[in-house]
Design a protein around this motif. Sequence first.
Motif: not given
Lengths: 306, 512
Positions: A36, A38-40, B112, B272, B392, B396, B408, B410-414, B430-431
């Motif tokens: 699990d 942050e990125r599902k 990924y 982010r 955490w 999730l 809450r 957040g997202w950081g760029a890939d 999924g997000n």
Amino acid sequence: MLHLLLKRCLHGLLVLWVVATLTFLLLRIAPGGPFDSERKLPPEVIANLEAKYHLDEPLWRQYLRYLGGVAHGDLGPSYKYLDRGVTEIIAETLPTSLVLGSLAMLFAVLVALPAGLLAAYFRNSLIDRCCMSVAALGISLPNFVLGALLIWGVALQLGWLQIGRWDDWSSVILPTITLAAAPTAFLAALLRSTLIETMGEDFVRTARAKGLKEIWVIAKHALLHSLIPVLTVMGPLAAALLTGSFVVEYVFAIPGMGRFFITAVTDRDYPLIMGVTLVYTTLLVGANLIVDLLYGLVDPRIIRVE
Amino acid sequence: MALAGCKSTDKSAADHLRVNLGTEPPSLDWSIATDHVSFNVIANLMVGLTEFDKDLKPAPVIAKSWELSDGGQKIVFKLRDDVLWSDGKKVRAQDFEYSWKRLLDPKTASQYAYILFDIVNAADYAQGKLKDPAKVGVKAADDQTLVVTLTHPASYFLAITTFEVTYPQRQDIIEKHGNSWTQPANIVTNGPFTLASWKQQNEIELRANGKYFRGKPAMDKVTMYMVNEKTTALTMYEQGNLDFADESHSIPTLDKPRLAKLPEYKLVPQLRGEYYGFAVDRKPFDNPKLRRAFSLAIDREIFPKILQGGKTPATSWIPPGMLAHNPKIGLAYNPEAARKLLAEAGYPDGKGLPPIVLGYNTQEDHKLVAEAIQAMWQKTLNVVVKIENQEWKVYLKKLQTDPFVVHRAGWGADYPDPDNFMKLFTANSGNNHGRWKNPQYDKLLDQAASEADSAKRTELYDQAQKLLTETDAVIAPLFWKAEATLLSPKFTGLEYNSMARMDLRNVKPAGK
């Protein structure tokens, strides 16, 4: 004696099996999984991961697979540290924790024994009050506070010692003191109270009445008798110190195994949690066995009764 | 912690740089690495087809040029022939083909893998439906030509080739050493540094790569420590035993105001963002007016103050520096309009509104933000807000199964393309924790992905952002992050980019 050893080893194996089984089951109950984030992840990616780590198999098969691995000395792959197996991770980090823990144990024994002895012998004197005040501070001060204070004072303000590394003697001092503080204080207080009790016993009075020198009365009769409760707590204490402390390793950036007791759980790294738990249990069982054998040296009657 | 009186125990050399990774990198295999700690090491060991330039546009590295054809569905990369692996062999197009197919291979189980799903047959291969990797749309036509065939035009695909997971790999090395191919004795790399040693939970040592095609870096040796505790790392910096400190690993929040006075202190804007999402499939947040009211009642200007600087208040979602960033979009603080909308939603002065549960994962900064917003909503909307924090992984799980009505995230760029930020909220993402579905939004994103013209793409993303943060108000963006950094005055040239990567190749002793 051999019979006792064999019996204790079999008991130890049983304890290990129970701990492994309970840990295995409890981990599966805990919410959240190892992958699990942050990125599902897309379902197909999750399916690949579960297949790779056999998490798609029924629980009983995962359990048997794990026990089979442990029997062959393979603690499985880490779900977090993907380039290494758990056996390799523990083999690389445990020695550091063992060194730090051994130093802390040594420090605790070398400081606590004379301090407890002096405090008991000079009961209610200034020496006693000083020793016990320091002991009370050592017990009540959490090691993360003591660690931070030592860093601030000794490393940052005075600049006497470096911190954050584990590469020479100067980096060992502060973490050893931090880790040893509470056990030292506890052992000193324990020894003082048992010695005071022992020194009021009839056999001590008899020894004195026979005209033995005071140093022999203390060393041979009172101290030896008072060591039994101290030895009893030394077993679990040794296991706790030798497997490393999360707080001390975290605060001083020490590359030991202790941090995994917390981080492996938050990462849901099941094999690593199992691995460190088994190492801890093995050391605990081993340390208790050694303590049992030491009882025999201090008071042979204990072994005979068993 | 006071700096005054600090004594230095500095033992550094002029060509030796010491940085802090914070933790052990989970993997140095760029097909399975997922975290920025691992990528920070990999990014200094390796180079790929492209890298993003100062404008966050893909610039050539190993690819000296590329051509798009078939309406943008086919990309032909022409590769340089002077890039060498650290063992002296040339980097070839086949190394890319192998790496990309390995990323997709179900046996690799790469998290990924999906990043290449725009390639023909990639998703089927990753799912195991297609067994023959030769049918995947990536092919080395010769040593210097890589041909990529996409299922649809994807204007962001070039940006994906800046991402470390697409870097080339050596089949012979991986097959020879198996899982241990990333160990220092086995790994071969093509970037500015080589991996000299890797002491677990302790340090990684890099050495300058004499075969690096842009020339050997000035730093002969780089030591990357793994100090978890920020206070300890900052003490090391202040003792002269660490040369670079970043906020993520080495600068405690409370020390930032003090450190901000130092000349070497820098704030680097990050790609982010943080937001609060609303569960739109549940009452009372199934009402867009209510969602808008809650978003309007947030005074975002307070975040830089309570978080000790380094945050840019955000009402829109695409971060600064990225194509289609538009700070005018979104619902800025307006308590009057918020109360009006609340009444229109059927809850005048908050009457009839049940207590709202706001969830976040346990962390000090998140707590400060949650408490501030709780106070704002109670004051402006007269609603009871309960805040709840979870560890955490538990959080999730909760987000995926039964999210808090306000949660809450957040997202950081890939990779530096708005597609990476905006796709979070498509119907099948999924997000998309709020479970919002708007076909118009999905269509706009598809159009933007196929559009090559930047101005037209921006227009499409503007429309999509308005849907996301204004009309439907699915999320209330809070702020974009900036990273505080300290580089010892003894050095220059360390570039910390907007995706939290330390670029060490141009670091030099100061004055040289």
